[in-house]
Design a protein around this motif. Structure first.
Motif, PDB file in Angstrom:
ATOM      1  N   MET A 160      25.169 -24.353  -0.658  1.00 58.21           N
ATOM      2  CA  MET A 160      24.114 -24.754  -1.807  1.00 58.21           C
ATOM      3  C   MET A 160      23.227 -25.837  -1.083  1.00 58.21           C
ATOM      4  O   MET A 160      22.122 -25.937  -1.499  1.00 58.21           O
ATOM      5  N   GLU A 161      23.716 -26.868  -0.384  1.00 58.11           N
ATOM      6  CA  GLU A 161      22.944 -27.961   0.059  1.00 58.11           C
ATOM      7  C   GLU A 161      22.072 -27.550   0.902  1.00 58.11           C
ATOM      8  O   GLU A 161      20.793 -28.050   0.682  1.00 58.11           O
ATOM      9  N   GLU A 162      22.311 -26.714   1.845  1.00 56.12           N
ATOM     10  CA  GLU A 162      21.370 -26.005   2.782  1.00 56.12           C
ATOM     11  C   GLU A 162      20.268 -25.341   2.043  1.00 56.12           C
ATOM     12  O   GLU A 162      19.085 -25.259   2.271  1.00 56.12           O
ATOM     13  N   LEU A 163      20.882 -24.419   1.302  1.00 57.38           N
ATOM     14  CA  LEU A 163      19.640 -23.674   0.351  1.00 57.38           C
ATOM     15  C   LEU A 163      18.891 -24.420  -0.359  1.00 57.38           C
ATOM     16  O   LEU A 163      17.935 -24.165  -0.418  1.00 57.38           O
ATOM     17  N   LEU A 164      19.206 -25.651  -1.219  1.00 53.65           N
ATOM     18  CA  LEU A 164      18.174 -26.468  -1.768  1.00 53.65           C
ATOM     19  C   LEU A 164      17.294 -27.130  -0.933  1.00 53.65           C
ATOM     20  O   LEU A 164      16.389 -27.212  -1.068  1.00 53.65           O
ATOM     21  N   ASP A 165      17.843 -27.377   0.519  1.00 51.17           N
ATOM     22  CA  ASP A 165      16.675 -27.997   1.555  1.00 51.17           C
ATOM     23  C   ASP A 165      15.864 -27.033   1.605  1.00 51.17           C
ATOM     24  O   ASP A 165      14.687 -27.204   1.984  1.00 51.17           O
ATOM     25  N   ILE A 166      15.993 -25.775   1.835  1.00 50.44           N
ATOM     26  CA  ILE A 166      15.095 -24.824   2.328  1.00 50.44           C
ATOM     27  C   ILE A 166      14.092 -24.472   1.088  1.00 50.44           C
ATOM     28  O   ILE A 166      12.979 -24.311   1.470  1.00 50.44           O
ATOM     29  N   HIS A 167      14.716 -24.239  -0.204  1.00 47.63           N
ATOM     30  CA  HIS A 167      13.800 -23.949  -1.348  1.00 47.63           C
ATOM     31  C   HIS A 167      13.550 -25.221  -2.118  1.00 47.63           C
ATOM     32  O   HIS A 167      13.963 -25.193  -3.204  1.00 47.63           O
ATOM     33  N   LYS A 168      12.935 -26.081  -1.458  1.00 44.96           N
ATOM     34  CA  LYS A 168      12.829 -27.461  -2.654  1.00 44.96           C
ATOM     35  C   LYS A 168      11.819 -27.212  -3.607  1.00 44.96           C
ATOM     36  O   LYS A 168      11.941 -27.816  -4.838  1.00 44.96           O
ATOM     37  N   GLU A 169      10.683 -26.402  -3.502  1.00 45.48           N
ATOM     38  CA  GLU A 169       9.699 -26.375  -4.597  1.00 45.48           C
ATOM     39  C   GLU A 169      10.122 -25.392  -5.636  1.00 45.48           C
ATOM     40  O   GLU A 169       9.432 -25.305  -6.693  1.00 45.48           O
ATOM     41  N   GLU A 170      11.104 -24.612  -5.666  1.00 46.27           N
ATOM     42  CA  GLU A 170      11.680 -23.767  -6.527  1.00 46.27           C
ATOM     43  C   GLU A 170      12.457 -24.335  -7.582  1.00 46.27           C
ATOM     44  O   GLU A 170      12.929 -25.419  -7.620  1.00 46.27           O
ATOM     45  N   ASN A 171      12.691 -23.519  -8.623  1.00 42.10           N
ATOM     46  CA  ASN A 171      13.434 -24.225  -9.825  1.00 42.10           C
ATOM     47  C   ASN A 171      14.798 -24.142  -9.441  1.00 42.10           C
ATOM     48  O   ASN A 171      15.423 -23.286  -8.868  1.00 42.10           O
ATOM     49  N   GLU A 172      15.438 -25.410  -9.720  1.00 42.70           N
ATOM     50  CA  GLU A 172      16.906 -25.464  -9.340  1.00 42.70           C
ATOM     51  C   GLU A 172      17.985 -24.346  -9.725  1.00 42.70           C
ATOM     52  O   GLU A 172      18.883 -24.009  -9.278  1.00 42.70           O
ATOM     53  N   ILE A 173      17.771 -24.209 -11.162  1.00 43.20           N
ATOM     54  CA  ILE A 173      18.505 -23.226 -11.607  1.00 43.20           C
ATOM     55  C   ILE A 173      18.582 -21.810 -11.230  1.00 43.20           C
ATOM     56  O   ILE A 173      19.310 -20.981 -11.055  1.00 43.20           O
ATOM     57  N   ALA A 174      17.304 -21.470 -10.916  1.00 44.06           N
ATOM     58  CA  ALA A 174      16.901 -20.027 -10.196  1.00 44.06           C
ATOM     59  C   ALA A 174      17.725 -20.171  -8.773  1.00 44.06           C
ATOM     60  O   ALA A 174      18.463 -19.047  -8.332  1.00 44.06           O
ATOM     61  N   ILE A 175      17.635 -21.253  -8.329  1.00 44.40           N
ATOM     62  CA  ILE A 175      18.177 -21.494  -6.638  1.00 44.40           C
ATOM     63  C   ILE A 175      19.833 -21.369  -6.760  1.00 44.40           C
ATOM     64  O   ILE A 175      20.259 -20.728  -5.956  1.00 44.40           O
ATOM     65  N   ASP A 176      20.357 -21.833  -8.035  1.00 39.93           N
ATOM     66  CA  ASP A 176      21.734 -21.779  -8.018  1.00 39.93           C
ATOM     67  C   ASP A 176      22.259 -20.440  -8.312  1.00 39.93           C
ATOM     68  O   ASP A 176      23.021 -19.924  -7.603  1.00 39.93           O
ATOM     69  N   SER A 177      21.456 -19.873  -9.049  1.00 34.35           N
ATOM     70  CA  SER A 177      21.929 -18.199  -9.436  1.00 34.35           C
ATOM     71  C   SER A 177      21.949 -17.570  -7.964  1.00 34.35           C
ATOM     72  O   SER A 177      22.512 -16.570  -7.910  1.00 34.35           O
ATOM     73  N   LYS A 178      20.801 -17.684  -7.489  1.00 33.18           N
ATOM     74  CA  LYS A 178      20.424 -16.890  -6.342  1.00 33.18           C
ATOM     75  C   LYS A 178      21.478 -17.319  -5.180  1.00 33.18           C
ATOM     76  O   LYS A 178      22.135 -16.231  -4.544  1.00 33.18           O
ATOM     77  N   GLY A 179      21.808 -18.559  -5.027  1.00 27.64           N
ATOM     78  CA  GLY A 179      22.651 -18.956  -4.054  1.00 27.64           C
ATOM     79  C   GLY A 179      24.072 -18.420  -4.427  1.00 27.64           C
ATOM     80  O   GLY A 179      24.866 -17.900  -3.465  1.00 27.64           O
ATOM     81  N   PHE A 180      24.670 -18.401  -5.450  1.00 25.57           N
ATOM     82  CA  PHE A 180      25.821 -17.626  -6.029  1.00 25.57           C
ATOM     83  C   PHE A 180      25.810 -16.439  -5.640  1.00 25.57           C
ATOM     84  O   PHE A 180      27.036 -15.812  -5.224  1.00 25.57           O
ATOM     85  N   GLU A 181      24.933 -15.664  -5.975  1.00 22.30           N
ATOM     86  CA  GLU A 181      25.029 -14.063  -5.693  1.00 22.30           C
ATOM     87  C   GLU A 181      24.745 -13.893  -4.229  1.00 22.30           C
ATOM     88  O   GLU A 181      25.553 -13.068  -3.639  1.00 22.30           O
ATOM     89  N   MET A 182      24.143 -14.622  -3.296  1.00 29.90           N
ATOM     90  CA  MET A 182      24.182 -14.804  -1.686  1.00 29.90           C
ATOM     91  C   MET A 182      25.340 -14.917  -1.354  1.00 29.90           C
ATOM     92  O   MET A 182      25.981 -14.334  -0.440  1.00 29.90           O
ATOM     93  N   TRP A 183      26.050 -15.955  -1.868  1.00 31.05           N
ATOM     94  CA  TRP A 183      27.606 -16.244  -1.419  1.00 31.05           C
ATOM     95  C   TRP A 183      28.463 -15.251  -1.578  1.00 31.05           C
ATOM     96  O   TRP A 183      29.565 -14.876  -0.675  1.00 31.05           O
ATOM     97  N   LYS A 184      28.336 -14.526  -2.863  1.00 37.08           N
ATOM     98  CA  LYS A 184      29.416 -13.507  -3.026  1.00 37.08           C
ATOM     99  C   LYS A 184      29.251 -12.449  -2.218  1.00 37.08           C
ATOM    100  O   LYS A 184      30.202 -11.691  -1.652  1.00 37.08           O
TER     101      LYS A 184
END
Length: 140
Positions: free
Chosen positions: A80-104
């Motif tokens: 998630m830290e790496e994903l947040l570094d890549i998508h800095k400009e997007e909404n954090e909540i959207a990144i969290d849900s997107k990252g969770f789905e990617m991890w699964k």
């Protein structure tokens, strides 16, 4: 309809026990500690003195400060830290849900670098804790 008057209960209000100086605390004659008068009958001087205390060595000025990077984290947290570094400009909540789905959906081989990173940081943190524990001295 007429309401019957309620019977009022009589409450015995006992005065708060006070020390001769008027405070609610008094010093124990044996150990010299300040004890609440209400708890004075439960105070045990011997048990307080017999406890072992952990004495830490004095810290000198060159002590390493602990960073957030040194704290143990899970492999998912590294991802998630790496994903947040890549998508800095997007909404954090959207990144969290997107990252969770990617991890699964991620395979074990794709998760492996994050697992290795997490194991490395966690083992270094555990090693540092053990060294710190060995440096402490126990005092009666």
């Amino acid at each position: 309809m007429v309401y019957q008057p309620r019977m009022r209960k009589r409450v015995n209000a006992y005065p708060i026990r006070r020390a001769p100086d008027g405070s609610a605390f008094q010093k124990c004659e044996r150990c010299g500690r300040s004890v609440a008068i209400a708890l004075a009958d439960m105070h045990e001087c011997e048990s307080n003195n017999s406890l072992k205390k952990l004495k830490r060595p004095r810290q000198s000025g060159n002590v390493k400060s602990q960073n957030i990077e040194d704290q143990p984290r899970s492999a998912f947290r590294f991802f998630m830290e790496e994903l947040l570094d890549i998508h800095k400009e997007e909404n954090e909540i959207a990144i969290d849900s997107k990252g969770f789905e990617m991890w699964k959906k991620m395979s074990k081989q794709a998760r492996q670098p994050y697992l290795v990173k997490a194991e490395k940081v966690n083992s270094a943190h555990t090693k540092a804790l053990l060294e710190e524990e060995n440096d402490m001295s126990w005092v009666k």
